[in-house]
Enzyme design. Structure first.
Site, PDB file in Angstrom:
ATOM      1  N   ASP A  48       0.825  -1.424   0.066  1.00 61.89           N
ATOM      2  CA  ASP A  48      -0.015  -0.348  -0.321  1.00 61.89           C
ATOM      3  C   ASP A  48       1.126   1.596   0.180  1.00 61.89           C
ATOM      4  OD1 ASP A  48      -2.027  -1.265   0.154  1.00 61.89           O
ATOM      5  OD2 ASP A  48      -2.260  -1.495   2.425  1.00 61.89           O
TER       6      ASP A  48
HETATM    7  N1  URA Z   1      -1.331  -5.777   3.986  1.00 64.60           N
HETATM    8  C1  URA Z   1      -1.737  -4.415   3.742  1.00 64.60           C
HETATM    9  O1  URA Z   1      -3.227  -4.307   4.429  1.00 64.60           O
HETATM   10  N2  URA Z   1      -1.185  -3.894   3.166  1.00 64.60           N
HETATM   11  C2  URA Z   1       0.196  -3.898   2.711  1.00 64.60           C
HETATM   12  O2  URA Z   1       0.597  -3.085   1.850  1.00 64.60           O
HETATM   13  C3  URA Z   1       0.795  -5.077   2.392  1.00 64.60           C
HETATM   14  C4  URA Z   1       0.147  -6.488   3.296  1.00 64.60           C
END
Ligand code: URA
Length: 247
Positions: A110
């Protein structure tokens, strides 16, 4: 993975290695600045064996590589993509000498997640690492608003139901510290959208900081500051490829 043993046009090899454009390579050959196995070559279309022939430009050997494999400590605020209209993307952080290979991120973190992100031009390896059948482990360090308990660890071990009804595969939760803001490590074997954040939501808690620290046999190099990257070592690459051989 089988190495390329086929011959290729000299100019194609040199463009791939980022030496210059085809036009620039033609000029360099005409000027006698490119040698193959010690002899100047004035025809850029000759075929060479890129992995075994000694190709030099101005006396400097060009070490041929078909693909590139990079470990990045992705910083927050950057998108796991190769292009975006408005936002900075992870490939913007690469030097030109690595960009020429046109690497892409293997999976996504993310925008607000930091940590281990593999970038490569090797589509086959990327595909294998991301295959849902392979269950490649991914470990995250997380800071969580709320007291994380052993009941949460048990719930993750049994699988929790996400907001869309999906029941997760078993995950391994290690509680590093438990308090109003808890610190944990979580290993999961799949990669649903926002998975870690949604797993904590499923037990009524909110992830406030997330960092990936391992993926398959790779662990994040502690010397890499957010935004920095390096090539995988031959040992790391062998581990990564070895784990995916023939499965
Ligand atoms: N899980 C999440 O919630 N975000 C990420 O970036 C990776 C795994």
């Amino acid at each position: 993975m089988v190495a390329t043993r086929k011959s290729q046009r000299l100019d194609k090899v040199l463009v791939h290695m980022g030496v210059g454009t085809r036009k620039e390579i033609r000029k360099l050959t005409k000027a006698g600045r490119i040698k193959v196995n010690g002899s100047a070559v004035n025809d850029p279309s000759v075929h060479v064996m890129p992995e075994t022939d000694d190709i030099t430009v101005d006396g400097i050997t060009i070490e041929y590589r078909e693909h590139i494999y990079l470990m990045m400590n992705k910083p927050q605020g950057v998108i796991s993509a190769t292009e975006d209209r408005n936002e900075e993307v992870v490939t913007d952080l690469l030097e030109q000498e690595h960009r020429v290979f046109e690497p892409f991120p293997v999976g996504r973190l993310d925008k607000d997640t930091e940590g281990l992100l593999l970038l490569t031009s090797d589509g086959k390896l990327s595909h294998q690492l991301l295959s849902p059948k392979k269950h490649v482990p991914k470990t995250y360090y997380a800071e969580v608003d709320g007291v994380v308990t052993e009941e949460d660890a048990l719930a993750f071990k049994n699988g929790v139901t996400l907001d869309d009804g999906y029941v997760t595969m078993p995950g391994e939760l290690t509680i590093l510290s438990s308090g109003p803001r808890s610190e944990v490590e979580l290993t999961i074997y799949e990669g649903k959208y926002h998975q870690v954040k949604r797993m904590f939501e499923a037990v009524g808690k909110k992830v406030v900081f997330l960092k990936r620290i391992a993926m398959g046999p790779l662990t994040l190099d502690p010397d890499l500051e957010p935004g920095e990257y390096r090539e995988l070592t031959p040992e790391e690459l062998a581990l990564l490829k070895g784990e995916n051989n023939g499965n």
